[in-house]
Design an enzyme around this catalytic site. Structure first.
Site, PDB file in Angstrom:
ATOM      1  N   LYS A  11      -1.623   7.720   0.511  1.00  0.00           N
ATOM      2  CA  LYS A  11      -0.894   5.609   0.705  1.00  0.00           C
ATOM      3  C   LYS A  11      -2.093   5.485   0.963  1.00  0.00           C
ATOM      4  O   LYS A  11      -3.336   6.103   1.607  1.00  0.00           O
ATOM      5  CB  LYS A  11      -0.229   5.666   2.395  1.00  0.00           C
TER       6      LYS A  11
ATOM      7  N   HIS B  49      -3.496   2.631   2.311  1.00  0.00           N
ATOM      8  CA  HIS B  49      -3.691   1.878   3.548  1.00  0.00           C
ATOM      9  C   HIS B  49      -3.275   2.540   4.339  1.00  0.00           C
ATOM     10  O   HIS B  49      -2.628   2.958   5.155  1.00  0.00           O
ATOM     11  CB  HIS B  49      -2.945   0.575   2.824  1.00  0.00           C
TER      12      HIS B  49
END
Length: 224
Positions: A109, A111
Site C-alpha cells: 500500500k 498511502h
C-alpha cells in the site's frame, strides 16, 4: 506434532459436519485424484470460525511452545490468526495474556501506513498460522517477512497435515511438505489433526466405510 487424539478426532468430526472435510474424488492442484478434500475456507460463519479458533488455540497451548505473537499470511491465514488470537485471549493457560497478531497484504500500500504488513509490529517469537502446507510457498514468504522485521519464526500452526509427498509419479519427494518446512527452517509444524486422524474417523464410522479403502490406498501411494 498433532493435538492429543481426542481433540484431533473432535476437530475431524467438526470439519466433516461443516462440509470442510469431504470424501469422494477430487482433483488436487498437482493433478492427483484425492479421495478426500479439505478446505478451511469453508468455515465461513461466525459460529464455525469461533470454534475453529478454539481448536487452533488449544493446539498451540498443548504444544507448549514459547511464543509472543501470531502471523496470518494472506489470505486464508488472516481470519485464522484473528480467530486464534480471540480464543487465546480467554485461554486459561495464558492467565489473561493478550497475544498480538499481524498479517500481510498481497500488494504493498503506497498511502496511509503503507507497506505490506498490518496489525501489531512483528517482534519476538512469531507463530505462522495457515490452513494446510502444500508447496510451502506461503511459509517461505512469511518467514522472509518475519526475519526482515527482526523477529523470529517460532512455529507453523496448521489445521491439517495431509502427510503427503510431493512430486510426479515415480519421482516422489523423500519427505512431506510439512517435513520439508521443518527441515528447511528449523521450526516445528503443529497441526490440529492429520491424515492419521481422518483414517481413524473412517475406521470408527460405519457410515463412511465405503471410503476407507480409497483413503488407505491413497496414503500407501503418496503418504509418508
Amino acid at each position: 506434532m498433532t493435538m492429543p487424539g481426542s481433540h484431533a478426532q473432535s476437530f475431524v468430526r467438526f470439519a466433516l459436519e461443516q462440509g470442510v472435510l469431504r470424501f469422494g474424488e477430487f482433483k488436487t492442484k498437482s493433478g492427483r485424484l484425492s479421495p478426500y478434500f479439505f478446505n478451511a475456507g469453508l468455515f465461513n460463519d461466525g459460529a464455525s470460525v469461533g470454534r475453529l479458533g478454539h481448536f487452533y488455540a488449544q493446539a498451540l497451548v498443548d504444544a507448549g511452545l514459547s511464543f509472543d505473537m501470531l502471523f496470518g499470511p494472506a489470505y486464508k491465514g488472516i481470519p485464522l490468526a484473528t480467530a486464534t488470537a480471540v480464543s487465546l485471549a480467554v485461554e486459561p493457560a495464558l492467565s489473561g495474556r493478550l497475544v498480538p497478531f499481524a498479517f500481510n497484504r498481497k500488494e504493498a500500500k503506497d498511502h496511509g501506513e503503507g507497506g505490506v504488513l498490518v496489525g501489531a509490529p512483528l517482534q519476538g517469537r512469531v507463530v505462522i498460522i495457515d490452513d494446510v502446507i502444500t508447496a510451502g510457498t506461503s511459509v517461505r514468504e512469511s518467514v522472509s517477512l518475519i526475519r526482515a522485521a527482526g523477529a523470529q519464526p517460532a512455529a507453523v500452526l496448521i489445521a491439517l497435515d495431509r502427510m503427503e509427498r510431493a512430486g510426479a509419479e515415480g519421482a516422489l519427494s523423500a519427505h512431506s511438505a510439512v517435513q520439508d518446512v521443518e527441515q528447511t527452517y528449523g521450526i516445528p509444524v503443529i497441526s490440529i489433526a492429520s491424515l492419521t486422524d481422518i483414517m481413524a474417523l473412517l475406521a470408527g464410522d460405519a457410515a463412511l466405510a465405503d471410503y476407507r479403502d480409497a483413503v488407505a490406498a491413497y496414503r500407501a501411494r503418496y503418504g509418508i
